[in-house]
Enzyme design. Structure first.
Site, mmCIF file in Angstrom:
data_model
loop_
_atom_site.group_PDB
_atom_site.id
_atom_site.type_symbol
_atom_site.label_atom_id
_atom_site.label_comp_id
_atom_site.label_asym_id
_atom_site.label_seq_id
_atom_site.Cartn_x
_atom_site.Cartn_y
_atom_site.Cartn_z
ATOM 1 N N ASP A 124 -39.013 -3.625 -9.746
ATOM 2 C CA ASP A 124 -38.830 -5.070 -9.867
ATOM 3 C C ASP A 124 -39.817 -5.923 -9.073
ATOM 4 O O ASP A 124 -40.399 -6.872 -9.604
ATOM 5 C CB ASP A 124 -37.413 -5.449 -9.422
ATOM 6 C CG ASP A 124 -36.339 -4.874 -10.316
ATOM 7 O OD1 ASP A 124 -36.685 -4.188 -11.293
ATOM 8 O OD2 ASP A 124 -35.149 -5.089 -10.026
ATOM 9 N N LYS A 125 -39.986 -5.640 -7.783
ATOM 10 C CA LYS A 125 -40.777 -6.534 -6.932
ATOM 11 C C LYS A 125 -42.273 -6.311 -7.090
ATOM 12 O O LYS A 125 -43.079 -7.108 -6.598
ATOM 13 C CB LYS A 125 -40.367 -6.374 -5.465
ATOM 14 C CG LYS A 125 -38.885 -6.542 -5.219
ATOM 15 C CD LYS A 125 -38.332 -7.807 -5.822
ATOM 16 C CE LYS A 125 -36.819 -7.848 -5.774
ATOM 17 N NZ LYS A 125 -36.147 -6.816 -6.570
ATOM 18 N N GLU A 447 -29.226 -7.676 -3.545
ATOM 19 C CA GLU A 447 -28.646 -7.823 -4.879
ATOM 20 C C GLU A 447 -27.230 -7.266 -4.882
ATOM 21 O O GLU A 447 -26.990 -6.171 -4.375
ATOM 22 C CB GLU A 447 -29.496 -7.091 -5.913
ATOM 23 C CG GLU A 447 -30.862 -7.697 -6.093
ATOM 24 C CD GLU A 447 -31.719 -6.969 -7.105
ATOM 25 O OE1 GLU A 447 -32.768 -7.513 -7.472
ATOM 26 O OE2 GLU A 447 -31.333 -5.863 -7.531
ATOM 27 N N SER A 473 -28.726 -8.222 -9.279
ATOM 28 C CA SER A 473 -29.608 -7.350 -10.048
ATOM 29 C C SER A 473 -29.760 -7.907 -11.451
ATOM 30 O O SER A 473 -28.880 -8.598 -11.975
ATOM 31 C CB SER A 473 -29.001 -5.949 -10.102
ATOM 32 O OG SER A 473 -29.550 -5.203 -11.153
#
Length: 565
Positions: A124-125, A447, A473
């Site tokens: 994700d990041k 999250e 999330s």
């Protein structure tokens, strides 16, 4: 001007003899010192399935760059697995890793005077971190996505990693056997690739495609398919052309490009994290964009795609029916996309997708026609009220009721909240408050997938609200509100809520309210004290000290020199 317009300061002239001596040791020959140096930011890692296939993509990019006359220089950057750290103290490092990735790619690209940058990412990041770095460097750059995982299968059902999180709640509720719990665990993640629904990674890759910083059609490829390596090669060729024409991110990352990105995120039913990350990228690119802009776009753009977590299908299936370009073409036809925006290819959005049909294929159920959307408005609503003066983000897809008002169940950490849910301490009608999990208070905005999945698993998804100054999330759905600002650590009203206070979430009215009068809130505020920081050293301490509000993307470089603003 020559293509090596930046790197020539380290490769040309008598004074650079020592520089060239070192470059010869990593493979440079006489003729290579006139070539542009292109960075390949390699996010390969065996930490997570999201990134395990990226090494092969980076190698293919290197080969392709050499073929078109560039000198690639590959270097590593980090990743933190959201799914593996979820529900633990380790999750506090996830959002921080976005800043570290941005800093590391910027540092190498700037320090080595590179002429261009090909950045890869999977988890994700990686995506926002890489894009923030490309914006800071403002040299010709392109992002190459590592690709999505294919669905797992168990007892005739398609699985994603979120299936495993929800299985925990089902098991604790007595609705799933231990054998089936193990079966879901063993089959949810069948190979390489980022989490398979329209979760954060796939949302951000699609947003970058809409912005023009990735190749059209690349955002939904499967990591294990040859197509992913082909994308890396084609991206290398496109990047070399961008270097030749000095086509830089600042000419692509415009306000209208961000509007395109948010329009696509809404149409896809994408992750709440897209709001945080796109605001962070806009801040880095010095493009004015805020939560009011997000809400304006939400009201115009319907949800067109039936994708997990709230829908039925996974991203690899979405790819097979046209993927992000098909959705963009539908939006373009309706005047909801800026077709004139430039892309890294040198062509406009309209030039790249204009040949596609303006309606989705008839023989599928994943992408809906514009006149028959899944939801008539976007699913990421911006809420305000005395509980969120600066704003909060609600994900309202996949829920039956868009308003809930009930007694607050207050927790000062995610762990306390999850323990109460699993012990049946949260009942239908409750509004769960999880605070001191914001950018500074957490720190790192963990999250809340474990608590929300437990709520879903217990069958309370439509009956319980959850509000936090942390994040969710991309796999979360239900009546959830995150990114509450100001956060509890900054003395936001969320810090003042008492157990049993009536709290209202109203998505239709864009309202987030605690039903306590102003005088009582002021009395509580006078007694509130700033908590002692949970971390005073290291990367978490630095992040807590520097992080901006979630309403500004929770970046660390927003107010470094306020006296000179």
């Amino acid at each position: 001007m020559a293509d090596n317009r930046r790197s020539r300061v380290i490769t040309q002239g008598v004074a650079r003899t020592p520089n060239r001596a070192m470059l010869r040791a990593v493979g440079f020959r006489d003729e290579d010192f006139e070539k542009p140096i292109i960075g390949v930011g390699n996010a390969h890692s065996t930490i997570t399935p999201c990134n395990v296939g990226i090494g092969a993509m980076a190698r293919r990019a290197e080969e392709a760059l050499r073929e078109v006359g560039a000198m690639p220089m590959k270097f590593g950057t980090i990743t933190v697995s959201d799914g593996i750290t979820m529900g633990t103290e380790g999750m506090k490092y996830s959002l921080v890793s976005r800043e570290v990735i941005a800093d590391s790619i910027e540092t190498v690209g700037g320090g080595q005077r590179m002429d261009g940058m090909l950045a890869t990412g999977g988890c994700d990041k990686n995506m926002p971190g890489a894009m923030m770095a490309l914006a800071r460097l403002d040299i010709p750059g392109i992002f190459v996505y590592g690709g999505t995982i294919k669905p797992g299968h168990y007892k005739g059902e398609d699985l994603t990693v979120v299936s495993a999180f929800e299985a925990v709640g089902q098991y604790n509720a007595g609705n799933l056997s231990e054998a089936d719990l193990k079966g879901v665990e063993e089959n949810a993640c069948p190979g390489a690739g980022a989490c398979g629904g329209m979760f954060t990674a796939n949302t951000m890759s699609s947003a970058f495609e809409a912005m023009g910083m990735s190749l059209m059609g690349s955002s939904t490829v499967s990591a294990e398919d040859d197509e992913a390596r082909d994308v890396a090669a084609e991206a290398s060729r496109v990047l070399m052309d961008a270097v030749h024409h000095d086509r830089r991110p600042s000419s692509i990352l415009t306000r209208e490009a961000f509007e395109n990105a948010f329009a696509v995120v809404m149409a896809l039913g994408g992750s709440t994290n897209a709001v945080l990350h796109l605001l962070a990228i806009a801040n880095t690119a010095e493009v004015p964009f805020d939560l009011d802009d997000v809400e304006r776009i939400r009201r115009k753009v319907p949800v067109l795609c039936d994708l997990k977590p709230s829908g039925r299908f996974v991203t690899s299936q979405f790819h097979e029916v046209g993927g992000t370009p098909q959705v963009m073409r539908i939006l373009l036809e309706q005047g909801l996309l800026h077709g004139h925006c430039q892309t890294i290819t040198g062509q406009t959005i309209e030039a790249l997708i204009g040949h596609l049909p303006p309606e989705p294929p008839a023989d599928q159920e994943i992408i809906m026609p514009f006149d028959r959307p899944l939801y008539p408005e976007g699913h990421l609503a911006i809420l305000r009220g005395n509980l969120a003066e600066e704003g909060a983000v609600a994900k309202v897809s996949g829920i039956q009721q868009r308003r809930i008002s009930g007694p607050a169940r207050v927790f000062d950490s995610e762990e306390e909240c999850l323990e109460a849910i699993l012990a049946d301490g949260v009942q239908a009608g409750d509004v769960v408050i999880v605070r001191y999990e914001g950018p500074k208070g957490g720190p790192g905005m963990r999250e809340m997938l474990a608590p929300t999945s437990a709520i879903i698993g217990k069958g309370l998804g439509d009956a319980v609200g959850l509000i936090t100054d942390g994040r969710f999330s991309g796999g979360t759905y239900g009546m959830v509100v995150g990114h509450v600002a100001p956060e509890a650590y900054d003395g936001g009203t969320i810090a003042l809520i008492a157990e049993g206070d009536t709290v209202t979430i109203d998505a239709d009215q864009n309202l987030l309210q605690v039903e306590v009068d102003d005088a009582e809130l002021e009395r509580r505020r006078s007694q509130w004290q700033v908590p002692r920081p949970r971390y005073r050293r290291g990367v978490l301490g630095k992040y807590a000290r520097l992080a901006a509000s979630a309403s500004r993307g929770a970046v660390t470089d927003a107010d470094l020199f306020p006296e000179q603003e």
